[in-house]
Design a protein around this motif. Structure first.
Motif, PDB file in Angstrom:
ATOM      1  N   ASN A  24      -4.352  -2.940 -10.202  1.00 33.04           N
ATOM      2  CA  ASN A  24      -3.897  -3.685  -9.018  1.00 33.04           C
ATOM      3  C   ASN A  24      -4.365  -5.140  -9.055  1.00 33.04           C
ATOM      4  O   ASN A  24      -3.621  -6.054  -8.694  1.00 33.04           O
ATOM      5  N   ALA A  57      -2.125  -8.494  -9.076  1.00 32.67           N
ATOM      6  CA  ALA A  57      -2.322  -9.555  -8.078  1.00 32.67           C
ATOM      7  C   ALA A  57      -2.451 -10.915  -8.769  1.00 32.67           C
ATOM      8  O   ALA A  57      -1.980 -11.936  -8.262  1.00 32.67           O
ATOM      9  N   ASP A  78     -11.108  -9.836  -7.527  1.00 36.04           N
ATOM     10  CA  ASP A  78     -10.175 -10.646  -8.300  1.00 36.04           C
ATOM     11  C   ASP A  78      -9.896 -11.930  -7.550  1.00 36.04           C
ATOM     12  O   ASP A  78     -10.117 -12.016  -6.346  1.00 36.04           O
ATOM     13  N   MET A 114      -4.208 -10.758   0.120  1.00 35.89           N
ATOM     14  CA  MET A 114      -3.269 -10.213   1.107  1.00 35.89           C
ATOM     15  C   MET A 114      -3.520 -10.843   2.476  1.00 35.89           C
ATOM     16  O   MET A 114      -4.660 -11.143   2.833  1.00 35.89           O
ATOM     17  N   HIS A 137       0.411  -2.488   3.177  1.00 39.27           N
ATOM     18  CA  HIS A 137       0.213  -1.938   1.832  1.00 39.27           C
ATOM     19  C   HIS A 137      -0.949  -0.967   1.725  1.00 39.27           C
ATOM     20  O   HIS A 137      -0.947  -0.080   0.890  1.00 39.27           O
ATOM     21  N   GLY A 187      -2.850   5.099  -6.830  1.00 47.07           N
ATOM     22  CA  GLY A 187      -3.324   3.726  -6.881  1.00 47.07           C
ATOM     23  C   GLY A 187      -4.620   3.470  -6.140  1.00 47.07           C
ATOM     24  O   GLY A 187      -5.638   4.128  -6.386  1.00 47.07           O
ATOM     25  N   PHE A 188      -4.565   2.571  -5.196  1.00 48.82           N
ATOM     26  CA  PHE A 188      -5.743   2.122  -4.468  1.00 48.82           C
ATOM     27  C   PHE A 188      -6.575   3.274  -3.895  1.00 48.82           C
ATOM     28  O   PHE A 188      -7.800   3.275  -3.941  1.00 48.82           O
ATOM     29  N   THR A 246      -9.048 -10.675  -3.670  1.00 50.50           N
ATOM     30  CA  THR A 246      -9.432  -9.402  -3.053  1.00 50.50           C
ATOM     31  C   THR A 246     -10.720  -8.873  -3.666  1.00 50.50           C
ATOM     32  O   THR A 246     -10.912  -8.923  -4.878  1.00 50.50           O
ATOM     33  N   HIS A 290       2.629   2.577 -13.510  1.00 48.13           N
ATOM     34  CA  HIS A 290       1.938   3.200 -12.375  1.00 48.13           C
ATOM     35  C   HIS A 290       2.079   4.712 -12.469  1.00 48.13           C
ATOM     36  O   HIS A 290       2.382   5.392 -11.501  1.00 48.13           O
TER      37      HIS A 290
HETATM   38  P1  ADP Z   1       0.922   0.554  -6.149  1.00 46.00           P
HETATM   39  O1  ADP Z   1      -0.016  -0.334  -6.904  1.00 46.00           O
HETATM   40  O2  ADP Z   1       1.444   1.701  -6.937  1.00 46.00           O
HETATM   41  O3  ADP Z   1       1.987  -0.195  -5.408  1.00 46.00           O
HETATM   42  P2  ADP Z   1      -1.418   0.948  -4.522  1.00 46.00           P
HETATM   43  O4  ADP Z   1      -1.706   1.935  -3.444  1.00 46.00           O
HETATM   44  O5  ADP Z   1      -2.366   0.894  -5.647  1.00 46.00           O
HETATM   45  O6  ADP Z   1       0.052   1.259  -4.995  1.00 46.00           O
HETATM   46  O7  ADP Z   1      -1.344  -0.485  -3.874  1.00 46.00           O
HETATM   47  C1  ADP Z   1      -0.503  -0.717  -2.791  1.00 46.00           C
HETATM   48  C2  ADP Z   1      -0.233  -2.193  -2.638  1.00 46.00           C
HETATM   49  O8  ADP Z   1      -1.381  -2.873  -2.137  1.00 46.00           O
HETATM   50  C3  ADP Z   1       0.104  -2.916  -3.919  1.00 46.00           C
HETATM   51  O9  ADP Z   1       1.462  -2.757  -4.273  1.00 46.00           O
HETATM   52  C4  ADP Z   1      -0.235  -4.352  -3.544  1.00 46.00           C
HETATM   53  O10 ADP Z   1       0.818  -4.938  -2.792  1.00 46.00           O
HETATM   54  C5  ADP Z   1      -1.429  -4.196  -2.630  1.00 46.00           C
HETATM   55  N1  ADP Z   1      -2.681  -4.377  -3.372  1.00 46.00           N
HETATM   56  C6  ADP Z   1      -3.488  -3.425  -3.867  1.00 46.00           C
HETATM   57  N2  ADP Z   1      -4.556  -3.969  -4.500  1.00 46.00           N
HETATM   58  C7  ADP Z   1      -4.405  -5.314  -4.404  1.00 46.00           C
HETATM   59  C8  ADP Z   1      -5.159  -6.451  -4.872  1.00 46.00           C
HETATM   60  N3  ADP Z   1      -6.276  -6.305  -5.576  1.00 46.00           N
HETATM   61  N4  ADP Z   1      -4.689  -7.682  -4.558  1.00 46.00           N
HETATM   62  C9  ADP Z   1      -3.546  -7.833  -3.844  1.00 46.00           C
HETATM   63  N5  ADP Z   1      -2.807  -6.823  -3.398  1.00 46.00           N
HETATM   64  C10 ADP Z   1      -3.206  -5.570  -3.673  1.00 46.00           C
END
Ligand code: ADP
Length: 639
Positions: free
Chosen positions: A45, A49, A87, A92, A100, A133-134, A181, A264
């Motif tokens: 992620n 970004a 990073d 955001m 998100h 992901g996150f 972030t 992903h």
């Molecule tokens: P995916 O990466 O598959 O879209 P995630 O749950 O990992 O799903 O992340 C969801 C969204 O959150 C990302 O698409 C992005 O828009 C935002 N995001 C996550 N981590 C970051 C980051 N480090 N910096 C900016 N935006 C982020």
């Protein structure tokens, strides 16, 4: 969503979308055995970004805020028992955090949840398809704090999000001087292994070596038997774009990990092709075929899989101009040395360079699939199960590659008589009988309906193979694939059946004779059925059944008509031709019937059962039942 807020701190408590809670629970259980991957997800992620920032900065360099060296930092604090990934990417805004991080912004999420069974093992496999992901941070952390500021906003627009993953999260406005972030994981009891320099570096090297951006950590030194961080930074990964490296320097594991990042996806890919093209055009492509279908493969809104870069700078995701829809499962990267950095989707649409890259990339993917089919049939069969129905859209969409795509198709057929789609057109042609001029197929709503169709009787008798087509897309496929290897594809249920040399003179003579002698019967049935049929004739397709329905050569097939009507689309009602079997006892009985009312019932029954046998529906089922009962009542009581 519930929200409480306090004016002084701007702190809000918000509820997760119901699905998020459920997802977290499921994920923690199912991914625990592979928990290291949380770091890969967060780094991935962070890298995305940075890509986004670099792209937006092309038109607005001020976004770099005098800090143009993009990187990811990983640090840990043994005392506080935290691990922090930060990073200086795009960051955001408050709304973006809500959209998100508090929601799962993926199409098809509802559908995904409806497929969960509650059986943890089965669901664990699904979670990999979905990709978390996150949220994977919660595998090892019982509290996660995310602080972020979007590039271009001032320091006081920082946002802090925090959650224990149990239903709600807090959101507050904070000062964040540095753009980007920062995610802090408060490790769960027992997860102390992630407080080791060695462990973290080894996880990064295993999963994130390919990340283009430097991932930096503090160098450590040993003091009094303890590993302590120094002030000096070191870059832990290779930090170069994987696709730009020489093939011979990239190990299969690196290719696999890179795939998980671009796609992903939690599962490794099935195969890939990596090419550097030089000459008229300079570009690199690294294209992957996934090993399983994503849960939203048939969702029209879904993302396409190719990321476009220009000289290592990320330009866009989902560049649909780079891969045709029938290859929408392909994932990967195309990096052009020729396109301008300010290329937009509109420009892509009319770019000849893009057209040429697309066409060459399609050939690479088809070549990759051909290679799998020829040399790794088991993998190919996995591919076919996952994506065969999508590939079947190919002949209609990509005229230039029609024959090549046709070579990759697999079907069920009467040769194996199972619903496994394993027969290629080449296999079929290799088994064609002496004198057989066409590749025969039948389309039906279900495998059982196809396999037991009366239309197959003569083919079974003569040992001629027929392809059994029961996917929705098959009608569209056969309408765009008139021939293969010079042999026409022909429906067994359409037009007059001309078996040509497959029938001998005696059979032809018998057929002509039956036609002649049953002429009056045919006329009588025709006038009884009136508007229900276009024509009535004597058949030579049937051995066991009394009658069947045939579609005219140029007419829409009955199966397609049903598909369209079921989808609420306009479709003409095509009148079928009724063919009767001169050998059948029912037809003989009908021929001798003198009672006109009874004849009318029999003729209609013949028609209706033929309609049922091919999967059609009766307009007036009650009349059918009444006719059937009237006839059954004629049976002698003693047997
Ligand atoms: P995916 O990466 O598959 O879209 P995630 O749950 O990992 O799903 O992340 C969801 C969204 O959150 C990302 O698409 C992005 O828009 C935002 N995001 C996550 N981590 C970051 C980051 N480090 N910096 C900016 N935006 C982020």
């Amino acid at each position: 969503m519930s929200a409480t807020s306090s004016k002084e701190t701007g702190k809000e408590i918000l509820g997760f979308q119901a699905e998020v809670k459920q997802l977290l629970q499921l994920m923690i259980h199912s991914l625990y055995s592979n928990k290291d991957i949380f770091l890969r997800e967060l780094v991935s992620n962070a890298s995305d970004a940075a890509d986004k920032l670099r792209f937006e900065a092309l038109s607005d360099p001020a976004l770099f805020e005098n800090d143009p060296e993009l990187k990811i930092r990983v640090a840990f604090d043994r005392e506080a028992r935290t691990l922090t990934i930060s990073d200086n990417g795009i960051g955001m805004s408050r709304q973006e955090v809500i959209d998100h991080i508090g929601t799962i912004a993926k199409s098809g999420t509802r559908e995904f949840f409806s497929r969960l069974s509650g059986d943890q093992q089965k669901d664990a496999a699904l979670i990999g398809q979905f990709g978390v992901g996150f949220y994977s941070a919660f595998i090892v952390a019982d509290r996660v704090t995310l602080t972020t500021r979007r590039a271009g906003l001032t320091a006081e627009h920082g946002v802090r999000w925090e959650s224990t993953g149990e239903g709600d999260y807090t959101l507050e406005t904070v000062e964040k001087p540095a753009r980007g972030t920062e995610i802090t994981l408060h490790l769960r009891e027992g997860e102390d292994e992630f407080l080791s320099d060695w462990k973290i570096k080894s996880v990064i090297r295993t999963y994130s070596d390919h990340i283009q951006l430097p991932i930096v950590m503090k160098k450590t030194e040993w003091k009094d038997g303890m590993e302590v961080p120094t002030e000096e930074d070191e870059t832990v990964n290779k930090a170069s774009a994987l696709w730009a490296r020489a093939k011979k320097d990239i190990g299969d594991d690196e290719y696999r990990e890179f795939y998980k990042h671009v796609a992903h996806d939690f599962e490794p890919p099935l195969a890939w092709t990596h090419n550097r093209v030089e000459g008229k055009q300079d570009y690199i492509s690294l294209l992957y075929v996934p090993s399983h279908a994503p849960f939203d493969l048939y969702d029209r809104e879904r993302r396409h899989g190719i990321k476009l870069y220009v000289r290592r700078v990320f330009i866009m995701d989902d560049a649909e101009q780079l891969m045709p829809a029938y290859l929408r499962f392909v994932r990967g990267v195309i990096d052009s040395a020729d396109l301008p950095l300010n290329v937009s989707r509109e420009i892509l649409q009319s770019s000849r360079d893009i057209e040429a890259i697309k066409s060459a990339s399609v050939k690479k993917v088809l070549g990759l699939l051909e290679d799998l089919a020829a040399n790794q049939p088991e993998k190919y069969s996995g591919f076919w199960k996952a994506f065969g129905r999508v590939l079947k859209e190919g002949p209609g969409e990509d005229y230039a590659n029609r024959e090549r795509i046709a070579g990759l198709l697999r079907f069920a057929s009467t040769h194996t008589d199972t619903d496994a789609q394993v027969v290629s057109l080449k296999d079929y042609v290799g088994r064609m009988k002496q004198g057989q001029a066409a590749i025969y197929y039948i389309t039906a709503d279900s495998f059982a309906a196809a396999k037991h169709s009366p239309h197959l009787e003569i083919f079974r008798k003569k040992g001629i193979e027929v392809l059994l087509l029961t996917d929705r897309v098959d009608e569209w496929l056969v309408s765009s694939l008139p021939e293969f290897d010079g042999k026409p594809l022909k429906s067994v249920a359409r037009g007059g059946l001309d078996l040509g040399e497959l029938e001998d003179e005696a059979e032809k003579a018998a057929h002509r004779e039956a036609e002649e002698s049953l002429k009056p019967l045919v006329e009588r049935i025709k006038s009884s059925l009136g508007e229900r049929v276009k024509e009535v004739r004597v058949t030579h397709r049937l051995t066991d059944s009394p009658a069947c329905l045939v579609t005219g050569e140029g007419d829409m097939s009955a199966h397609l008509e049903r598909l369209l009507k079921a989808a609420g689309q306009p479709a003409p009602t095509v009148k079928p031709t009724l063919e009767i079997n001169p050998q059948h006892v029912l037809v003989a009985r009908l021929n001798g019937e003198t009672d006109d009312t009874r004849f009318l019932d029999w003729a209609n029954l013949l028609f209706e059962q033929a309609l049922l046998a091919e999967g059609g529906q009766l307009d007036d089922p009650a009349s059918f039942v009444r006719r059937l009962n009237a006839l059954l009542a004629l049976l002698p009581a003693d047997n």
